[in-house]
Motif scaffolding. Structure first.
Motif, PDB file in Angstrom:
ATOM      1  N   SER A  42      35.480  44.247  54.851  1.00  0.00           N
ATOM      2  CA  SER A  42      36.586  43.362  54.490  1.00  0.00           C
ATOM      3  C   SER A  42      37.308  42.744  55.674  1.00  0.00           C
ATOM      4  N   GLU A  47      38.959  39.359  53.527  1.00  0.00           N
ATOM      5  CA  GLU A  47      39.842  39.952  52.511  1.00  0.00           C
ATOM      6  C   GLU A  47      41.294  39.753  52.913  1.00  0.00           C
ATOM      7  N   TRP A  68      40.052  37.923  36.131  1.00  0.00           N
ATOM      8  CA  TRP A  68      40.646  39.149  36.629  1.00  0.00           C
ATOM      9  C   TRP A  68      40.139  40.397  35.929  1.00  0.00           C
ATOM     10  N   ASN A  72      34.398  44.825  38.891  1.00  0.00           N
ATOM     11  CA  ASN A  72      34.646  44.642  40.311  1.00  0.00           C
ATOM     12  C   ASN A  72      33.367  44.605  41.134  1.00  0.00           C
ATOM     13  N   PHE A  77      33.709  39.270  44.374  1.00  0.00           N
ATOM     14  CA  PHE A  77      34.751  40.133  44.931  1.00  0.00           C
ATOM     15  C   PHE A  77      34.390  40.681  46.317  1.00  0.00           C
ATOM     16  N   HIS A  79      34.864  38.736  48.434  1.00  0.00           N
ATOM     17  CA  HIS A  79      36.004  38.014  49.007  1.00  0.00           C
ATOM     18  C   HIS A  79      35.682  37.435  50.386  1.00  0.00           C
ATOM     19  N   ARG A 121      28.663  46.182  45.339  1.00  0.00           N
ATOM     20  CA  ARG A 121      28.652  44.876  44.670  1.00  0.00           C
ATOM     21  C   ARG A 121      27.228  44.336  44.551  1.00  0.00           C
ATOM     22  N   TYR A 370      40.844  47.812  37.284  1.00  0.00           N
ATOM     23  CA  TYR A 370      40.490  46.473  37.775  1.00  0.00           C
ATOM     24  C   TYR A 370      40.877  46.399  39.250  1.00  0.00           C
ATOM     25  N   GLN A 372      40.126  44.671  41.684  1.00  0.00           N
ATOM     26  CA  GLN A 372      40.395  43.363  42.280  1.00  0.00           C
ATOM     27  C   GLN A 372      41.862  42.961  42.180  1.00  0.00           C
ATOM     28  N   GLN A 375      43.040  44.760  45.578  1.00  0.00           N
ATOM     29  CA  GLN A 375      42.170  45.031  46.720  1.00  0.00           C
ATOM     30  C   GLN A 375      42.542  44.245  47.978  1.00  0.00           C
ATOM     31  N   GLU A 376      43.395  43.231  47.858  1.00  0.00           N
ATOM     32  CA  GLU A 376      43.822  42.507  49.054  1.00  0.00           C
ATOM     33  C   GLU A 376      44.849  43.280  49.884  1.00  0.00           C
TER      34      GLU A 376
END
Length: 417
Positions: A42, A47, A68, A72, A77, A79, A121, A370, A372, A375-376
């Motif tokens: 990330s 990210e 959303w 995931n 994702f 990102h 992923r 969820y 996502q 996750q930031e």
């Protein structure tokens, strides 16, 4: 350009079949456009920087934002941000840039499909993606960020552990803790051993070194001219060693008291819901990640003394601009605050003021179901990735071929040494 390369390869095959030694001409190599590539997790995928681009999944389908409530493991994702440091760096002579990193990426994902492990992923192995780039481009710069996620620990788990303990401590009284929750909800600050023991770091170092070795071997096989610079980036802590004075107590309560909801809400709003006592162990953990990368470099440099390989140490790149380091956080910082949603709504919660523990638990559960939606959190933001891009530019032009340090000065400028 692709056709020129195919013609060159076909000619080479015919000559080889005739029993002649073949050296691909420099003219054929020059026909390929130059490229910079990012691999890893990330901190290089982007990210936290927003403007996430569609990602091609393992089946060859381009995945845009799936909603959303989507699983995931969706490739999107990963990102991969248009604001990632690779795209912010000044890279003279580089014509194209390819972000192959994936948020949550682990050493496992270098040679294997990410989906082959838990919580991976649906993207091809990063080596397969690298080989695809090499079919059309001459790879000259490779940025790699590996180590924060592995079979022993992940950055997301570490961050979640410390934030959850603080929130539980802030909203749950001692009598509720024992009477209703059975005393099984950790509320104490994180310790160094909670985040990554020496044995875990050692195993993570071995995994990372092995994955980096696979990348270097693959580059030697597929790079058109065999000439490339490889930069191993360390990590920077989004949090300071201590918070600014205004975040130390609220309504007469500090985070050493029982049930400090006002302070909990204040620190969450500022982006740093964490015990002050957890900050120093967090910096030990981020330092250990840096040492992990440097130890991997030492091993590989000894094995391959001719390799153009260097470490970019960015542990001090956010000095003076971390979350809650100054009043007014998260404004003016280089990292994203911790943020959750009440379900997969797309609306991040920016204030917990007035919330009860049941509502907070519901939001925390949304993050679990969820991922996502949160996750930031605690990643470099767009401004932070711009700084990391400047660090990368400096690392590539620095005279040293070993460890390049990028540190932020008090006036916001960077020192490269």
């Amino acid at each position: 350009m692709r056709r020129l390369r195919r013609v060159a390869i076909t000619t080479a095959v015919l000559l080889a079949a005739a029993g002649l030694n073949v050296i691909q001409s420099s003219a054929a190599q020059a026909a390929l456009p130059t490229a910079a590539v990012a691999l890893g997790d990330s901190f290089v995928s982007g990210e936290g920087a927003g403007d996430y681009q569609p990602v091609v999944d393992a089946n060859g389908a381009s995945q845009g934002f799936p909603g959303w409530s989507a699983p995931n493991d969706n490739a999107y994702f990963c990102h991969r941000s248009a604001n990632a440091s690779l795209f912010k760096a000044n890279l003279p002579g580089i014509q194209d840039r390819f972000n192959l990193a994936c948020s949550g990426g682990q050493p496992h994902d270098v040679a294997n499909a990410s989906s082959a492990r838990a919580n991976g992923r649906t993207v091809k192995s990063q080596l397969d993606q690298l080989r695809a780039v090499a079919q059309t481009h001459d790879i000259d710069v490779v940025l790699i960020g590996l180590g924060s996620n592995n079979s022993q620990f992940t950055f997301g788990d570490v961050a979640t552990l410390c934030a959850n303990r603080f929130i539980a401590d802030a909203w749950t009284g001692w009598w509720e803790f024992w009477a209703y929750l059975g005393g099984d909800v950790p509320q104490e600050p994180c310790t160094v051993s909670d985040l990554g023991s020496p044995a875990e770091v050692a195993t993570a170092t071995d995994e990372t070194t092995a994955a980096l070795r696979q990348i270097l071997d693959t580059l030697a096989q597929v790079d058109a001219d065999g000439v490339h610079q490889v930069v191993l980036q360390t990590y920077t802590n989004p949090l300071p060693l201590d918070v600014a004075t205004q975040y130390r107590d609220e309504d007469g309560r500090t985070d050493t008291r029982d049930k400090f909801r006002d302070l909990g809400a204040e620190r969450y709003a500022a982006g740093c819901p964490i015990h002050r006592a957890s900050l120093a162990p967090g910096h030990v953990f981020s330092t250990n990640l840096g040492e992990l990368v440097k130890n991997a470099y030492n091993t590989l440099a000894a094995e391959r003394p001719a390799a153009n390989l260097r470490v970019l140490d960015v542990q001090r790149a956010f000095d003076g601009a971390r979350l809650c380091e100054n009043p007014g956080s998260p404004s003016g910082t280089l990292a994203t605050p911790v943020r959750v949603m009440e379900g997969p709504t797309g609306n991040h919660v920016t204030s917990l003021s007035g919330w009860d523990k049941i509502r907070i638990q519901r939001a925390a559960n949304a993050c679990v179901t969820y991922f996502q939606t949160c996750q930031e959190s605690w990643h470099p933001n767009a401004a932070g990735h711009t700084v990391l891009g400047q660090c990368l530019s400096g690392a590539l032009t620095a005279a040293t071929r070993t460890v390049v340090t990028c540190a932020r000065n008090a006036n916001g400028t960077l020192s490269i040494s």
